[in-house]
Motif scaffolding. Structure first.
Motif, PDB file in Angstrom:
ATOM      1  N   ASP A  57     -15.600  36.609 -70.834  1.00 50.03           N
ATOM      2  CA  ASP A  57     -16.650  36.805 -69.841  1.00 50.03           C
ATOM      3  C   ASP A  57     -17.905  37.215 -70.596  1.00 50.03           C
ATOM      4  OD1 ASP A  57     -17.383  39.180 -67.186  1.00 50.03           O
ATOM      5  OD2 ASP A  57     -17.920  37.062 -67.353  1.00 50.03           O
ATOM      6  N   TRP A 100      -6.367  44.399 -69.127  1.00 48.27           N
ATOM      7  CA  TRP A 100      -7.432  43.511 -68.655  1.00 48.27           C
ATOM      8  C   TRP A 100      -7.615  43.736 -67.160  1.00 48.27           C
ATOM      9  CZ3 TRP A 100     -11.175  40.666 -70.640  1.00 48.27           C
ATOM     10  CH2 TRP A 100     -11.776  39.665 -69.871  1.00 48.27           C
ATOM     11  N   GLY A 101      -8.861  43.948 -66.748  1.00 47.19           N
ATOM     12  CA  GLY A 101      -9.135  44.179 -65.343  1.00 47.19           C
ATOM     13  C   GLY A 101      -9.928  43.049 -64.732  1.00 47.19           C
ATOM     14  N   ASN A 102     -10.395  43.260 -63.510  1.00 43.53           N
ATOM     15  CA  ASN A 102     -11.214  42.234 -62.885  1.00 43.53           C
ATOM     16  C   ASN A 102     -12.588  42.226 -63.535  1.00 43.53           C
ATOM     17  OD1 ASN A 102     -12.759  44.314 -61.725  1.00 43.53           O
ATOM     18  ND2 ASN A 102     -11.537  44.298 -59.848  1.00 43.53           N
ATOM     19  N   ARG A 103     -13.431  41.307 -63.080  1.00 43.60           N
ATOM     20  CA  ARG A 103     -14.721  41.104 -63.725  1.00 43.60           C
ATOM     21  C   ARG A 103     -15.567  42.378 -63.705  1.00 43.60           C
ATOM     22  NH1 ARG A 103     -19.444  36.932 -61.754  1.00 43.60           N
ATOM     23  NH2 ARG A 103     -20.325  36.496 -63.817  1.00 43.60           N
ATOM     24  N   THR A 105     -14.609  45.439 -63.496  1.00 45.46           N
ATOM     25  CA  THR A 105     -14.019  46.451 -64.369  1.00 45.46           C
ATOM     26  C   THR A 105     -14.383  46.199 -65.807  1.00 45.46           C
ATOM     27  OG1 THR A 105     -12.183  46.858 -62.868  1.00 45.46           O
ATOM     28  CG2 THR A 105     -11.839  47.406 -65.186  1.00 45.46           C
TER      29      THR A 105
END
Length: 125
Positions: A57, A100-103, A105
């Motif tokens: 990302d 790993w988290g959401n965007r 986060t």
């Protein structure tokens, strides 16, 4: 996890730099990694993140110019920075997050568990 960032320097606009972040102390391949930068008087800002499996990302400001990658065999994450601009000038920090988290986060510096010491990038016009 201990993190050691390197590769910063003074360059001209349009030049390239590659930052490296060497990790130790935990199984590197299982953690998510991120790069943030902080300019004087400003809050630490998200630059890029990469999951253990290679999902990435990027901040809109660097998309198409910067590339984050990792070499799990070398316990290292990289930030290739091309077409550098004066507004990229900042201290760059690498960080590790155990999951790993959401965007949202992964874009929040408050969500990371470990930090390196930072490396200065200065881009002259």
């Amino acid at each position: 996890v201990q993190l050691q960032a390197s590769g910063g320097g003074l360059v001209q606009a349009g030049d390239s730099l590659r930052l490296s972040c060497l990790a130790s102390g935990r199984t590197f391949s299982s953690v998510a990694m991120g790069w943030f930068h902080q300019a004087p008087g400003k809050e630490r800002e998200f630059v890029a993140a990469i999951s253990w499996s290679g999902s990435t990302d990027y901040a809109d400001s660097v998309k198409g110019r910067f590339t984050i990658s990792r070499d799990n065999a070398k316990n290292t994450v990289y930030l290739q920075m091309n077409s550098l601009k004066p507004e990229d000038t900042a201290v760059y920090y690498c960080a590790a997050r155990l999951l790993w988290g959401n965007r949202a986060t992964m874009r929040s510096y408050r969500e990371y568990d470990y930090w390196g010491q930072g490396t200065q990038v200065t881009v002259s016009s």
